[in-house]
Design a protein around this motif. Structure first.
Motif, short mmCIF file in Angstrom:
data_model
loop_
_atom_site.label_atom_id
_atom_site.label_comp_id
_atom_site.label_asym_id
_atom_site.label_seq_id
_atom_site.Cartn_x
_atom_site.Cartn_y
_atom_site.Cartn_z
N SER A 39 36.47 17.10 54.67
CA SER A 39 35.59 15.82 54.16
C SER A 39 35.10 16.23 52.60
O SER A 39 34.95 15.51 51.72
N THR A 40 34.86 17.54 52.51
CA THR A 40 34.49 18.05 51.09
C THR A 40 35.65 17.72 50.27
O THR A 40 35.56 17.06 49.10
N ALA A 41 36.75 18.17 50.49
CA ALA A 41 37.91 18.07 49.76
C ALA A 41 38.16 16.46 49.42
O ALA A 41 38.51 15.94 48.19
N ALA B 5 44.82 11.93 50.15
CA ALA B 5 43.41 12.48 50.52
C ALA B 5 43.58 13.28 51.65
O ALA B 5 44.57 13.10 52.72
N PRO B 6 43.00 14.46 51.75
CA PRO B 6 42.96 15.28 53.09
C PRO B 6 42.87 14.31 54.27
O PRO B 6 42.03 13.79 54.27
N TYR C 24 44.82 21.97 43.09
CA TYR C 24 43.09 21.89 43.36
C TYR C 24 42.69 21.75 44.49
O TYR C 24 41.83 22.70 45.06
N LEU C 25 43.32 20.92 45.26
CA LEU C 25 42.91 20.38 46.70
C LEU C 25 43.26 21.54 47.58
O LEU C 25 42.50 21.98 48.53
N LEU D 83 38.06 14.56 45.75
CA LEU D 83 39.23 13.97 45.39
C LEU D 83 38.79 12.38 44.85
O LEU D 83 39.29 11.86 43.90
N SER D 84 37.84 11.87 45.41
CA SER D 84 36.93 10.63 45.21
C SER D 84 36.50 10.91 43.86
O SER D 84 36.77 10.07 42.98
#
Length: 300
Positions: A67-69, A99-100, A55-56, A73-74
């Motif tokens: 930052s959006t990804a 996380a990205p 999904y990421l 994820l958060s």
């Protein structure tokens, strides 16, 4: 959207006191995530870490910023943690997903001269509209309120002759925010003109009432008014927004020696690390000042 996602959103509202805008953002994220899972023949109960990673990757391929990804994820981590805590799942597929990587962008701010031009343009406006606009701007720059906090201020939050506001922020947390003399003066002028904005002449519980469905001045309308004011002040309207003025409030306070903890409390930040971004803004400004003005920094 699945019943599990709806239960999660209900928990955010009931247990964490999440605002409507926060719940709406989580709902958009979960709808998109669940649609992606469905296309892979999975759902929130069966998703594995490879599905979350895919999904990421899907977001990145679609041009989403890191930052959006990371924000998505958060949201997914909180959702799956909720499912695990509720016994819906025995594991959390987001636990092993990194996380990205993202750089932390510095907030956009206005100079003190820019803010002075905005305030001067607002004070030059006439009539009830001018009094309201001047009051909004003075309050925002004097307190650093979030725009949602500003436009929904109850009339009871402002007590006559009291040099502070009582603000209810995120999660229902209350805080006292001091008012400057110019803000108190603008507030006094606006009180005399406030009746012009009362819907059908009826009293309203809001400090800034309007005929909108919400019963108060909307964030969108205030944003439009700021853009128009920026043009009148000779500033680029793209660089002016309620949030930029909140940044200016914090940065200018720190530049004049304010304590970081005090600024944290006035901004309503739960974690001081959020407030510390403004110290980085000052560091960058100092670096530019040295690079541009110091005689030894210039090539000979």
């Amino acid at each position: 959207m699945s019943a599990l996602a709806e239960s999660f959103l209900e928990m955010l509202a009931a247990e964490r006191g999440a605002a409507a805008n926060t719940r709406a953002a989580y709902e958009r994220d979960l709808r998109d995530y669940e649609a992606f899972l469905a296309a892979r023949g999975a759902d929130a109960r069966t998703a594995q870490d490879r599905d979350v990673s895919a999904y990421l990757s899907h977001l990145a391929a679609g041009g989403a910023k890191p930052s959006t990804a990371a924000r998505r994820l958060s949201a997914l981590r909180q959702f799956h943690h909720f499912l695990h805590a509720e016994g819906v799942r025995a594991d959390d597929p987001t636990g092993a997903v990194d996380a990205p990587k993202r750089g932390r962008p510095l907030p956009k701010i206005l100079s003190e001269e820019d803010v002075d031009r905005l305030l001067a343009a607002a004070s030059a406006a006439s009539g009830a509209e001018g009094a309201r606009l001047s009051c909004l701007l003075e309050l925002l720059y004097a307190t650093g309120l979030r725009v949602s906090e500003l436009v929904t201020l109850p009339l009871a939050a402002v007590r006559r002759d009291e040099p502070f506001l009582m603000v209810k922020g995120k999660g229902g947390r209350e805080r006292l925010t001091p008012l400057s003399e110019p803000a108190r003066a603008a507030l006094a002028d606006y009180r005399d003109a406030r009746t012009a904005f009362l819907p059908n002449g009826r009293e309203s519980r809001y400090l800034f009432p309007s005929r909108s469905k919400q019963g108060h001045l909307t964030r969108q309308r205030f944003g439009q008014l700021l853009k128009e004011l920026a043009l009148q002040a000779g500033l680029d309207p793209k660089k002016v927004s309620p949030h930029v003025l909140r940044h200016a409030f914090a940065s200018h306070l720190l530049a004049h020696g304010a304590d970081l903890r005090a600024v944290q409390k006035m901004l309503g930040h739960a974690d001081i690390s959020t407030t510390q971004i403004y110290t980085h803004v000052l560091d960058e400004r100092l670096k530019r000042l040295v690079a541009e003005k110091h005689p030894l920094a210039k090539t000979r």
